[in-house]
Design a protein around this motif. Structure first.
Motif, PDB file in Angstrom:
ATOM      1  N   HIS A   2     -11.202  -3.178   2.629  1.00 57.10           N
ATOM      2  CA  HIS A   2     -11.637  -2.654   1.344  1.00 57.10           C
ATOM      3  C   HIS A   2     -11.300  -1.174   1.188  1.00 57.10           C
ATOM      4  CE1 HIS A   2     -13.576  -6.415   0.475  1.00 57.10           C
ATOM      5  NE2 HIS A   2     -14.139  -6.377   1.663  1.00 57.10           N
ATOM      6  N   GLU A   3     -11.726  -0.372   2.113  1.00 55.48           N
ATOM      7  CA  GLU A   3     -11.443   1.063   2.049  1.00 55.48           C
ATOM      8  C   GLU A   3     -10.566   1.417   3.241  1.00 55.48           C
ATOM      9  OE1 GLU A   3     -13.910   5.184   2.327  1.00 55.48           O
ATOM     10  OE2 GLU A   3     -14.792   3.522   1.215  1.00 55.48           O
ATOM     11  N   HIS A   4      -9.442   2.059   2.968  1.00 55.50           N
ATOM     12  CA  HIS A   4      -8.486   2.374   4.020  1.00 55.50           C
ATOM     13  C   HIS A   4      -8.721   3.761   4.606  1.00 55.50           C
ATOM     14  CE1 HIS A   4      -6.286  -0.599   1.517  1.00 55.50           C
ATOM     15  NE2 HIS A   4      -6.006  -1.086   2.694  1.00 55.50           N
ATOM     16  N   THR A   5      -8.604   3.857   5.908  1.00 57.18           N
ATOM     17  CA  THR A   5      -8.560   5.142   6.596  1.00 57.18           C
ATOM     18  C   THR A   5      -7.146   5.248   7.143  1.00 57.18           C
ATOM     19  OG1 THR A   5     -10.893   4.988   7.185  1.00 57.18           O
ATOM     20  CG2 THR A   5      -9.547   6.556   8.426  1.00 57.18           C
ATOM     21  N   TRP A   6      -6.304   6.001   6.463  1.00 57.20           N
ATOM     22  CA  TRP A   6      -4.886   6.071   6.771  1.00 57.20           C
ATOM     23  C   TRP A   6      -4.615   7.039   7.906  1.00 57.20           C
ATOM     24  CZ3 TRP A   6      -2.020   2.371   4.834  1.00 57.20           C
ATOM     25  CH2 TRP A   6      -2.437   1.744   3.660  1.00 57.20           C
ATOM     26  N   GLN A   7      -3.659   6.665   8.764  1.00 58.28           N
ATOM     27  CA  GLN A   7      -3.203   7.516   9.853  1.00 58.28           C
ATOM     28  C   GLN A   7      -1.717   7.786   9.673  1.00 58.28           C
ATOM     29  OE1 GLN A   7      -4.746   4.830  13.117  1.00 58.28           O
ATOM     30  NE2 GLN A   7      -4.979   6.858  14.043  1.00 58.28           N
ATOM     31  N   CYS A  12       5.255  13.620  11.302  1.00 62.88           N
ATOM     32  CA  CYS A  12       5.469  13.742   9.853  1.00 62.88           C
ATOM     33  C   CYS A  12       5.729  15.184   9.449  1.00 62.88           C
ATOM     34  CB  CYS A  12       4.264  13.209   9.087  1.00 62.88           C
ATOM     35  SG  CYS A  12       4.195  11.419   9.064  1.00 62.88           S
ATOM     36  N   GLY A  13       5.002  16.083  10.005  1.00 63.11           N
ATOM     37  CA  GLY A  13       5.216  17.500   9.748  1.00 63.11           C
ATOM     38  C   GLY A  13       4.946  17.916   8.318  1.00 63.11           C
ATOM     39  N   GLY A  14       4.262  18.986   8.158  1.00 63.04           N
ATOM     40  CA  GLY A  14       4.052  19.598   6.862  1.00 63.04           C
ATOM     41  C   GLY A  14       3.180  18.831   5.887  1.00 63.04           C
ATOM     42  N   ASN A  17       5.277  14.170   1.582  1.00 62.18           N
ATOM     43  CA  ASN A  17       5.344  12.751   1.236  1.00 62.18           C
ATOM     44  C   ASN A  17       6.567  12.087   1.859  1.00 62.18           C
ATOM     45  OD1 ASN A  17       2.994  12.681  -0.213  1.00 62.18           O
ATOM     46  ND2 ASN A  17       3.969  13.205  -2.141  1.00 62.18           N
ATOM     47  N   ASN A  18       6.717  12.217   3.173  1.00 65.67           N
ATOM     48  CA  ASN A  18       7.852  11.617   3.866  1.00 65.67           C
ATOM     49  C   ASN A  18       7.389  10.844   5.097  1.00 65.67           C
ATOM     50  OD1 ASN A  18       7.027  13.758   5.394  1.00 65.67           O
ATOM     51  ND2 ASN A  18       9.054  14.502   5.862  1.00 65.67           N
ATOM     52  N   CYS A  19       6.235  10.222   4.998  1.00 66.68           N
ATOM     53  CA  CYS A  19       5.630   9.577   6.164  1.00 66.68           C
ATOM     54  C   CYS A  19       5.307   8.118   5.894  1.00 66.68           C
ATOM     55  CB  CYS A  19       4.325  10.278   6.527  1.00 66.68           C
ATOM     56  SG  CYS A  19       4.527  12.012   6.894  1.00 66.68           S
ATOM     57  N   ILE A  20       5.289   7.349   6.967  1.00 67.77           N
ATOM     58  CA  ILE A  20       4.743   6.004   6.931  1.00 67.77           C
ATOM     59  C   ILE A  20       3.302   6.125   7.420  1.00 67.77           C
ATOM     60  CG2 ILE A  20       4.864   3.679   7.915  1.00 67.77           C
ATOM     61  CD1 ILE A  20       7.220   4.299   6.098  1.00 67.77           C
ATOM     62  N   GLU A  21       2.383   5.544   6.688  1.00 71.55           N
ATOM     63  CA  GLU A  21       0.962   5.604   7.036  1.00 71.55           C
ATOM     64  C   GLU A  21       0.458   4.197   7.360  1.00 71.55           C
ATOM     65  OE1 GLU A  21      -0.250   9.331   4.201  1.00 71.55           O
ATOM     66  OE2 GLU A  21      -0.318   7.335   3.328  1.00 71.55           O
ATOM     67  N   VAL A  22      -0.487   4.123   8.285  1.00 73.01           N
ATOM     68  CA  VAL A  22      -1.016   2.846   8.742  1.00 73.01           C
ATOM     69  C   VAL A  22      -2.541   2.889   8.725  1.00 73.01           C
ATOM     70  CG1 VAL A  22      -1.079   1.230  10.682  1.00 73.01           C
ATOM     71  CG2 VAL A  22       0.990   2.538  10.244  1.00 73.01           C
ATOM     72  N   ALA A  23      -3.149   1.786   8.317  1.00 67.59           N
ATOM     73  CA  ALA A  23      -4.611   1.634   8.363  1.00 67.59           C
ATOM     74  C   ALA A  23      -4.898   0.258   8.948  1.00 67.59           C
ATOM     75  CB  ALA A  23      -5.213   1.759   6.971  1.00 67.59           C
ATOM     76  N   ALA A  30      -2.535  -2.455   7.291  1.00 69.44           N
ATOM     77  CA  ALA A  30      -1.934  -2.043   6.029  1.00 69.44           C
ATOM     78  C   ALA A  30      -0.948  -0.914   6.319  1.00 69.44           C
ATOM     79  CB  ALA A  30      -3.009  -1.564   5.053  1.00 69.44           C
ATOM     80  N   ILE A  31       0.215  -0.976   5.673  1.00 71.14           N
ATOM     81  CA  ILE A  31       1.266   0.021   5.870  1.00 71.14           C
ATOM     82  C   ILE A  31       1.734   0.478   4.496  1.00 71.14           C
ATOM     83  CG2 ILE A  31       3.568   0.435   6.832  1.00 71.14           C
ATOM     84  CD1 ILE A  31       3.012  -2.025   8.673  1.00 71.14           C
ATOM     85  N   ARG A  32       1.961   1.786   4.343  1.00 72.12           N
ATOM     86  CA  ARG A  32       2.473   2.312   3.081  1.00 72.12           C
ATOM     87  C   ARG A  32       3.323   3.550   3.352  1.00 72.12           C
ATOM     88  NH1 ARG A  32      -2.760   5.344   0.306  1.00 72.12           N
ATOM     89  NH2 ARG A  32      -2.800   7.097   1.758  1.00 72.12           N
ATOM     90  N   GLU A  33       4.121   3.921   2.368  1.00 70.75           N
ATOM     91  CA  GLU A  33       4.835   5.184   2.405  1.00 70.75           C
ATOM     92  C   GLU A  33       3.983   6.208   1.671  1.00 70.75           C
ATOM     93  OE1 GLU A  33       8.977   5.383   1.428  1.00 70.75           O
ATOM     94  OE2 GLU A  33       9.180   3.232   1.741  1.00 70.75           O
ATOM     95  N   SER A  34       3.903   7.406   2.215  1.00 66.68           N
ATOM     96  CA  SER A  34       3.077   8.421   1.578  1.00 66.68           C
ATOM     97  C   SER A  34       3.600   8.795   0.189  1.00 66.68           C
ATOM     98  CB  SER A  34       2.965   9.665   2.460  1.00 66.68           C
ATOM     99  OG  SER A  34       4.244  10.170   2.773  1.00 66.68           O
ATOM    100  N   SER A  35       4.893   8.591  -0.051  1.00 69.27           N
ATOM    101  CA  SER A  35       5.462   8.900  -1.363  1.00 69.27           C
ATOM    102  C   SER A  35       5.152   7.820  -2.405  1.00 69.27           C
ATOM    103  CB  SER A  35       6.975   9.081  -1.252  1.00 69.27           C
ATOM    104  OG  SER A  35       7.578   7.873  -0.820  1.00 69.27           O
ATOM    105  N   GLU A  36       4.689   6.656  -1.961  1.00 69.78           N
ATOM    106  CA  GLU A  36       4.368   5.540  -2.851  1.00 69.78           C
ATOM    107  C   GLU A  36       3.066   4.883  -2.389  1.00 69.78           C
ATOM    108  OE1 GLU A  36       4.995   3.740  -6.217  1.00 69.78           O
ATOM    109  OE2 GLU A  36       6.610   4.996  -5.432  1.00 69.78           O
TER     110      GLU A  36
END
Length: 65
Positions: A2-7, A12-14, A17-23, A30-36
């Protein structure tokens, strides 16, 4: 999930919005791109483990060129 805690990776540096995030929760990854951030892929631990093993073995290196 329900609520994601993204890592993010420390690589990634800085904080841009150039990272892959995982929860994760008990049954879902769950996996997402920080830019989307609204486009979220859901998988399970077995599939993610298999993918990471392939990455570590260099099976996807050709995609980096």
């Amino acid at each position: 999930m329900h609520e994601h805690t993204w890592q993010r990776s420390s690589f990634c540096g800085g904080g841009g919005n150039n990272c892959i995030e995982v929860a994760a929760d008990d049954s879902d990854i769950a996996i997402r791109e920080s830019s989307e951030p609204s486009a979220i892929l859901h998988t399970d631990r077995i599939a993610l483990r298999t993918f990471i093993s392939g990455v570590k073995r260099g099976h996807f290196d050709r995609l980096l060129n």
